[in-house]
Enzyme design. Structure first.
Site, PDB file in Angstrom:
ATOM      1  N   GLU A  58       0.898  -1.142  -0.153  1.00 48.83           N
ATOM      2  CA  GLU A  58      -0.087  -0.019   0.222  1.00 48.83           C
ATOM      3  C   GLU A  58       0.936   1.120  -0.013  1.00 48.83           C
ATOM      4  O   GLU A  58       1.704   1.713   0.826  1.00 48.83           O
ATOM      5  CB  GLU A  58      -0.914  -0.007   1.432  1.00 48.83           C
ATOM      6  CG  GLU A  58      -1.861  -1.213   1.469  1.00 48.83           C
ATOM      7  CD  GLU A  58      -2.717  -1.149   2.736  1.00 48.83           C
ATOM      8  OE1 GLU A  58      -2.296   0.270   3.504  1.00 48.83           O
ATOM      9  OE2 GLU A  58      -3.176  -1.928   3.026  1.00 48.83           O
ATOM     10  N   ASP A  69      -4.943   8.261  10.671  1.00 48.04           N
ATOM     11  CA  ASP A  69      -3.405   8.049  11.156  1.00 48.04           C
ATOM     12  C   ASP A  69      -3.102   8.463  12.353  1.00 48.04           C
ATOM     13  O   ASP A  69      -3.300   9.487  12.733  1.00 48.04           O
ATOM     14  CB  ASP A  69      -2.736   8.816   9.905  1.00 48.04           C
ATOM     15  CG  ASP A  69      -2.888   8.318   8.726  1.00 48.04           C
ATOM     16  OD1 ASP A  69      -3.298   7.176   8.351  1.00 48.04           O
ATOM     17  OD2 ASP A  69      -2.628   8.960   7.507  1.00 48.04           O
TER      18      ASP A  69
END
Length: 275
Positions: A58, A69
């Site tokens: 990814e 995140d």
């Protein structure tokens, strides 16, 4: 030109996961942001992950509001943005990493793709050899433009489910995905943790029952032991923050790339150690 006619495209995440399943193991999926420590360094780190045993990569397209995140990836993303990493850099990275033979997905929030142009992005991603896109902030109900573009260019689309997802949401997400369903092991943001979310195995079971053919688990997986644990019930094990931390801790790009490769080897051994 469709992705199936594009010579650069060498593989899909679905095919990589199916090969791993045929070998009696889970697939290892490695996340790294493009542009950290710089674009060329991130490409070398991704290649090192593949050499170490990652089946799928990814590549992160940096965005200024990364709501999913945690601190580790946010630190790296800030550097990516300071370096002015752009979608063109990500596409260059996709092409370079796909040339290794690994399946390459781009993981990004939706606004950069919307600004780039959805169909234009799909065409450029396919032409670069990319397998598809992971969109953590996009739900199938609001993804009409991406569903159409990914169909037109034969790209995989990966949506997320979480422990809080209802059975109805699991079913609609599984139906919309192509490649695999991304199961977030816990409610929260990315980052290394002492243990994987306790509800992850049940989430995988529920997602399969809802119609998903392949389910990969991410968020909180960082050690070989955790990879072995998750590989016992999931089709793929997704690791991101632990790879990024190796780059953050290194005193040079060369050392960081080496550390990423070594971690990939250890995690690959972990997914192969499942019973």
């Amino acid at each position: 030109m469709s992705a199936l006619e594009t010579p650069a495209r060498v593989g899909t995440a679905a095919a990589a996961i199916d090969r791993a399943t045929a070998e009696g193991r889970a697939a290892l999926v490695a996340y790294l942001p493009v542009g950290f420590p710089d674009v060329d360094g991130s490409i070398e780190a991704a290649k090192a992950a593949v050499a170490g045993g990652a089946d799928v990569v990814e590549l992160g397209l940096p965005y200024s509001d990364p709501t999913m995140d945690g601190a580790t990836i946010q630190r790296a993303t800030e550097v990516c943005l300071t370096n002015r990493t752009r979608p063109a850099d990500v596409l260059r990275a996709v092409e370079a990493v796909a040339a290794t033979g690994a399946a390459v997905l781009v993981m990004t929030y939706w606004p950069p793709i919307d600004r780039y142009g959805v169909d234009r992005w799909a065409a450029d991603l396919a032409n670069a050899g990319g397998a598809g896109l992971i969109t953590p902030d996009l739900i199938p109900d609001e993804a009409g433009a991406w569903l159409a573009a990914s169909d037109a260019h034969d790209l995989e689309r990966v949506f997320l489910v979480a422990p809080s997802s209802t059975d109805a949401r699991l079913a609609t997400t599984a139906a919309a995905c192509r490649g695999f369903v991304y199961a977030a092991s816990l409610m929260g943001v990315t980052g290394t943790r002492a243990s994987v979310g306790a509800g992850a195995a049940d989430l995988v079971r529920r997602t399969r029952a809802a119609g998903a053919e392949r389910v990969c688990v991410g968020l909180g997986v960082s050690t070989p032991a955790q990879a072995t644990e998750v590989a016992g019930y999931a089709d793929g094990v997704i690791v991101g923050s632990a790879f990024v931390q190796r780059l953050l801790d290194a005193d040079s790009t060369t050392a960081g790339v080496k550390a990423v490769g070594e971690l990939a080897e250890a995690l690959a051994a972990g997914v192969r150690a499942r019973s």
